[in-house]
Design an enzyme around this catalytic site. Structure first.
Site, PDB file in Angstrom:
ATOM      1  N   ASP A   1      53.609 -20.511-152.202  1.00  0.00           N
ATOM      2  CA  ASP A   1      53.004 -19.229-152.561  1.00  0.00           C
ATOM      3  C   ASP A   1      53.592 -18.090-151.740  1.00  0.00           C
ATOM      4  O   ASP A   1      53.587 -18.131-150.508  1.00  0.00           O
ATOM      5  CB  ASP A   1      51.493 -19.298-152.356  1.00  0.00           C
ATOM      6  CG  ASP A   1      50.843 -20.330-153.262  1.00  0.00           C
ATOM      7  OD1 ASP A   1      50.884 -20.147-154.485  1.00  0.00           O
ATOM      8  OD2 ASP A   1      50.316 -21.334-152.731  1.00  0.00           O
TER       9      ASP A   1
ATOM     10  N   ASP B   1      58.279 -23.021-148.496  1.00  0.00           N
ATOM     11  CA  ASP B   1      56.872 -22.770-148.756  1.00  0.00           C
ATOM     12  C   ASP B   1      56.752 -22.470-150.254  1.00  0.00           C
ATOM     13  O   ASP B   1      57.764 -22.251-150.936  1.00  0.00           O
ATOM     14  CB  ASP B   1      56.400 -21.582-147.908  1.00  0.00           C
ATOM     15  CG  ASP B   1      54.994 -21.153-148.246  1.00  0.00           C
ATOM     16  OD1 ASP B   1      54.096 -22.010-148.217  1.00  0.00           O
ATOM     17  OD2 ASP B   1      54.797 -19.967-148.559  1.00  0.00           O
TER      18      ASP B   1
END
Length: 226
Positions: free
Chosen positions: A31, A29
């Site tokens: 953020d 991922d």
């Protein structure tokens, strides 16, 4: 803190921070996992909430790990979704103040060959690239963004697409995620999941990302361990 949340198959992926993980690819991922963009995202989300006249708290809770196109209609169904999406998109691209690499992210990414990793994010491609550059992180060869999937996290579509891009069966991928929605998406994709940040708070023990080291095994697999 980080910890294994789920395990996919018996092909050498080990449970537990002490034993490490043996996989063929890592799907990150963005953020909260590779970049610290919390201040920027909260700043943008609060400004947008004020723009449409809703309380910021519920918007922040609903937006974590989700595509903007999905949470906007949830909190402001009366607004023109396309107009609001474009407004929030431009702000997210142009305002990267405070976006930095999280500890250990740069070292881990530079230790991986380009075909061994991908980024799977709920952010739009232009936003993701602006944050990677602001954080001075390597731009991945394989990048799955909001516009590349029909269904965002917690649907597993993005991670399955990421596995396809790196040419690796789902059961031989390790997902690294910080959101509950992302953890669920990785689990439902049949992958091992390493939770970091917010997603790991409820589970004691484990590793910091900065403590993870990687080496390539003779058979081409990756060994990630403390």
């Amino acid at each position: 803190m980080t910890t294994i949340i789920a395990q996919a198959t018996d092909d050498g992926v080990h449970r537990g921070a002490g034993s490490g993980w043996t996989v063929r690819a890592v799907l990150f991922d963005l953020d909260g996992t590779l970049v610290d963009s919390t201040a920027a995202i909260e700043r943008h989300t609060v400004r947008w909430a004020e723009r449409v006249g809703v309380a910021a708290g519920p918007v922040l809770a609903l937006s974590h790990g989700r595509k903007d196109a999905e949470f906007i209609p949830l909190v402001a169904p009366w607004a023109d979704a396309a107009t609001e999406l474009d407004w929030l998109h431009r702000l997210s691209v142009e305002d990267t103040e405070g976006v930095t690499a999280l500890p250990g992210a740069r070292e881990l990414l530079t230790a991986l060959a380009a075909h061994h990793w991908a980024v799977v994010t709920s952010a739009a491609r232009e936003v993701a690239l602006s944050r990677l550059r602001a954080a001075r992180l390597p731009v991945p060869t394989h990048l799955v963004c909001a516009e590349d999937v029909q269904r965002g996290k917690p649907d597993p579509e993005g991670f399955l697409r990421g596995a396809d891009l790196v040419g690796t069966p789902p059961g031989e991928c390790l997902v690294v995620e910080d959101s509950v929605a992302g953890v669920r998406a990785g689990q439902d994709a049949g992958m091992a999941v390493l939770a970091v940040g917010e997603a790991a708070k409820a589970t004691p023990g484990g590793l910091h990302l900065s403590g993870v080291r990687v080496r390539r095994l003779p058979d081409g697999r990756l060994r990630l361990a403390r």
